[in-house]
Write an enzyme that holds these catalytic residues in place. Structure first.
Site, short mmCIF file in Angstrom:
data_model
loop_
_atom_site.label_atom_id
_atom_site.label_comp_id
_atom_site.label_asym_id
_atom_site.label_seq_id
_atom_site.Cartn_x
_atom_site.Cartn_y
_atom_site.Cartn_z
N ASP A 149 0.86 -1.17 0.00
CA ASP A 149 0.00 0.00 0.00
C ASP A 149 0.91 1.23 0.00
O ASP A 149 1.80 1.34 0.84
CB ASP A 149 -0.86 -0.02 1.27
CG ASP A 149 -2.20 0.65 1.08
OD1 ASP A 149 -2.22 1.75 0.50
OD2 ASP A 149 -3.21 0.08 1.52
N ASP A 190 -2.87 4.91 -2.11
CA ASP A 190 -3.83 5.41 -1.13
C ASP A 190 -4.16 6.89 -1.32
O ASP A 190 -3.26 7.71 -1.49
CB ASP A 190 -3.21 5.23 0.27
CG ASP A 190 -4.15 5.61 1.38
OD1 ASP A 190 -5.13 4.88 1.58
OD2 ASP A 190 -3.90 6.63 2.05
N HIS A 231 -11.31 -2.55 3.24
CA HIS A 231 -11.08 -2.32 4.67
C HIS A 231 -11.71 -1.03 5.19
O HIS A 231 -11.65 -0.76 6.38
CB HIS A 231 -9.58 -2.30 4.95
CG HIS A 231 -8.93 -1.11 4.32
ND1 HIS A 231 -8.80 -0.96 2.95
CD2 HIS A 231 -8.40 0.02 4.86
CE1 HIS A 231 -8.23 0.20 2.69
NE2 HIS A 231 -7.96 0.81 3.83
N ASP A 232 -12.27 -0.21 4.29
CA ASP A 232 -12.92 1.04 4.70
C ASP A 232 -14.44 0.94 4.66
O ASP A 232 -15.13 1.91 4.98
CB ASP A 232 -12.54 2.18 3.76
CG ASP A 232 -11.09 2.60 3.88
OD1 ASP A 232 -10.50 2.42 4.97
OD2 ASP A 232 -10.54 3.11 2.88
N GLU A 261 -6.57 4.61 -5.66
CA GLU A 261 -7.81 4.91 -4.92
C GLU A 261 -8.26 6.29 -5.38
O GLU A 261 -7.86 7.30 -4.81
CB GLU A 261 -7.56 4.88 -3.40
CG GLU A 261 -8.86 4.93 -2.63
CD GLU A 261 -8.70 5.23 -1.15
OE1 GLU A 261 -9.64 4.98 -0.40
OE2 GLU A 261 -7.64 5.75 -0.74
O1 TEU Z 1 -8.94 6.13 2.44
C1 TEU Z 1 -9.17 7.34 1.78
C2 TEU Z 1 -10.43 7.99 1.87
O2 TEU Z 1 -10.53 8.90 1.11
C3 TEU Z 1 -11.61 7.87 2.76
O3 TEU Z 1 -12.72 7.84 1.91
C4 TEU Z 1 -11.88 6.82 3.72
O4 TEU Z 1 -12.37 5.72 3.01
C5 TEU Z 1 -12.96 7.31 4.67
O5 TEU Z 1 -12.44 8.31 5.44
C6 TEU Z 1 -13.51 6.22 5.50
O6 TEU Z 1 -14.36 6.70 6.48
C7 TEU Z 1 -7.62 5.72 2.54
C8 TEU Z 1 -7.50 4.40 3.26
O7 TEU Z 1 -8.13 3.40 2.50
C9 TEU Z 1 -8.03 4.55 4.64
O8 TEU Z 1 -8.02 3.34 5.35
C10 TEU Z 1 -7.18 5.56 5.35
O9 TEU Z 1 -7.71 5.84 6.61
C11 TEU Z 1 -7.05 6.86 4.56
O10 TEU Z 1 -6.79 6.66 3.18
C12 TEU Z 1 -5.89 7.68 5.09
O11 TEU Z 1 -4.68 7.11 4.73
#
Ligand code: TEU
Ligand code: CA
Length: 557
Positions: free
Chosen positions: A98, A201, A330-331, A258
């Protein structure tokens, strides 16, 4: 579309902390992943993305990196990582790390040096600003995890640093060439080790609209959603193109971004033949119904909405490039709990959803546990919640008049812990994830939903996923599933998701009855062969098929 080595592959996401714990400390680790490589191979995974396992205080579960060149001892050692890459390679599996470079951790050397000398070399790696003349913050953006994006720089009462995520995640200044060089050096170091590539990310955030200024206030906190800035952003392509040319391209590496806000006209630049990335995720269904006011105001997605989102993306992408398809990560909450109407999640409906998303055009991704049909977890109090985003969303809901019950329900539906509960390997204590105390609660349904119970059952969700990966990659159908056109079928029928995949003389129909009640659907022509069925029977003649509740059929016409 120019053919690439990773087209036609199946990808799998591992959340290391929750996958498999090899030493009983309650935290999943790299050794645990190595031990499960044969399992992943047998499932049909060709590419594995590991959520971050670099040295980190884990303020945001590793998305806050303190040292890009080392593995956090909780996850193992660099030797374990090298072994994982080598063992995966033996099985023809590529590893993705990542890449978290919008920000680092406030415990990274760079940030510590920036605090010592805010106007020196490392100060310029970050965004450090004075308050405005009236004493207010440099701008009114709200961070993703709540509160302003500005925090006092430790040791300097008059200075603030920018963090669009948590305050322990200071944003890196991509306008600074020296910083970019450091990032490319680090990426190449990893790629030279033999990584297949990276998942990138939060990348849309690396370009800020400067100078900092306010955007319209959109909540009671007097702040403005960062999206308002991102809509206006231009010029990110210069950074992304440079990153591709300096890192991915010379290594023929795979990269998946992403990306949330790409405009139609930007798609070729993002994932076209010489795009910034090999692929990017389709988040159309993920963001469907999301309210700017917070999770508690989100609208639930219906089967028709789901289908329309998927088809909309398919139309936007067409033959430009390869999108990445997911039902969870995971989000996000578990796909089975989100896209199947409440109360209807069962092995049959889970298999239907699996086939429908897996066979559209693009790269299919499985998130750990999805292949055994893991579901969201019930919560009875906010004290049980670990995720920082969920905790913020809970307080936002309460501040906006939601009752305690409504606020908790919103977390249950949307919370990031849902996907982060430990993998359910078997029915022994802690689902066989650890011999110690798991860092996050195991979903109590593990006694029923677990791999051991499904492994040898030909009718299990798990074995259906195995059939899916095999079908998609079978030499006979690989070309059609990978490059064949997608044409929607019965697009206006309520609770039906159906489409053709076709190339040359081959025509495949994928058809799902997205409801509990049976319904009879027309067939465009006679069926030559049933390739996949989530039930034992298929009640059809030359012109129609009586679909049982949540039945899915994949047939060759
Ligand atoms: O997520 C990025 C993000 O833009 C967010 O939409 C996130 O999904 C949202 O805040 C969830 O409530 C990435 C990663 O996938 C995430 O796990 C990290 O927390 C974030 O970046 C910061 O690195
Ligand atoms: Ca461990």
């Amino acid at each position: 579309m120019e053919k690439k080595w990773w087209h036609g592959k199946v990808a799998y996401q591992i959340y290391p902390k929750s996958f498999a714990d090899s030493n009983g400390d309650g935290i999943g680790d790299l050794r645990g992943i190595i031990n499960k490589l044969d399992y992943l191979k047998d499932l049909g995974a060709d590419i594995l993305w590991l959520s971050p396992c670099y040295v980190s205080p884990l303020a945001d579960q590793g998305y806050d990196i303190a040292d890009y060149y080392n593995i956090d001892p909780r996850f193992g050692t660099m030797e374990d990582m090298d072994e994982l890459i080598a063992e995966a390679k033996k099985r023809d599996i590529g590893i993705l790390m990542d890449l978290v470079v919008n920000h680092c951790s406030d415990e990274h050397e760079w940030f510590k040096k920036a605090c010592e000398d805010p106007f020196g070399k490392y100060g310029k790696f970050f965004y450090i600003e004075k308050a405005r003349e009236d004493g207010s913050l440099p701008c009114n953006w709200r961070s993703y995890f709540g509160g302003p994006v500005w925090e006092k720089l430790p040791g300097h009462d008059d200075l603030y640093y920018l963090h669009v995520f948590h305050k322990k995640q200071p944003d890196l200044n991509w306008e600074n060439e020296e910083l970019r060089e450091e990032v490319y050096k680090m990426m190449n170091w990893w790629l030279d080790k033999g990584l297949a590539g990276f998942r990138i990310d939060a990348i849309i955030n690396i370009k800020k609209v400067l100078p900092f200024r306010d955007y319209p206030v959109d909540r009671e906190d007097g702040l403005s959603c960062i999206d308002n800035m991102l809509y206006e952003q231009t010029g990110i392509g210069e950074f992304l193109g440079e990153m591709r040319d300096r890192t991915f391209a010379p290594h023929n590496a795979f990269s998946v971004g992403e990306v949330f806000n790409e405009k139609d006209e930007d798609i070729p630049e993002f994932i076209g033949d010489n795009g910034y990335f090999s692929s990017m995720y389709d988040f159309a269904e993920t963001v469907f119904g999301k309210s700017q006011l917070g999770w508690f105001k989100d609208i639930e997605i219906t089967p028709d909405d789901y289908r329309n989102c998927v088809f909309k993306t398919q139309k936007r992408i067409g033959d430009i490039g390869m999108i990445s398809n997911i039902i969870e990560n995971h989000d996000e909450p578990r796909g089975a709990s989100r896209y199947i109407p409440e109360g209807d999640a069962n092995p049959t409906s889970k298999k239907m959803l699996a086939a429908l998303y897996f066979l559209v055009k693009g790269l299919p991704w499985i998130y750990e546990g999805q292949e055994i049909g893991m579901e969201n977890m019930k919560i009875s109090s906010i004290d049980e919640v670990d995720d920082i985003s969920s905790i913020d969303s809970y307080h936002v809901a309460l501040a906006n008049g939601a009752t305690e019950e409504e606020a908790l329900h919103a977390i249950e539906r949307n919370g990031r812990d849902n996907a982060r509960t430990p993998f359910q390997w078997d029915a022994t204590a802690n689902a066989g994830f650890t011999t110690g105390t798991p860092w996050l609660r195991v979903n109590p349904n593990y006694t029923e939903i677990n791999l051991a119970a499904q492994k040898d059952d030909p009718d299990s969700v798990y074995n259906f996923y195995r059939q899916l990966t095999r079908l998609r990659k079978s030499p006979e159908y690989l070309e059609t599933f990978t490059y064949g056109e997608l044409v929607p079928y019965l697009e206006d029928r309520h609770n039906v998701m159906a489409y053709f995949r076709q190339s040359g003389d081959q025509k495949i129909l994928v058809m799902g009855n997205f409801q509990n009640e049976p319904q009879t659907l027309p067939l465009p022509s006679a069926v030559k062969k049933v390739l996949l069925n989530n039930l034992h029977e298929a009640d059809m003649n030359e012109t129609e098929v009586k679909m049982a509740g949540y039945q899915v059929l994949v047939v060759e016409l």
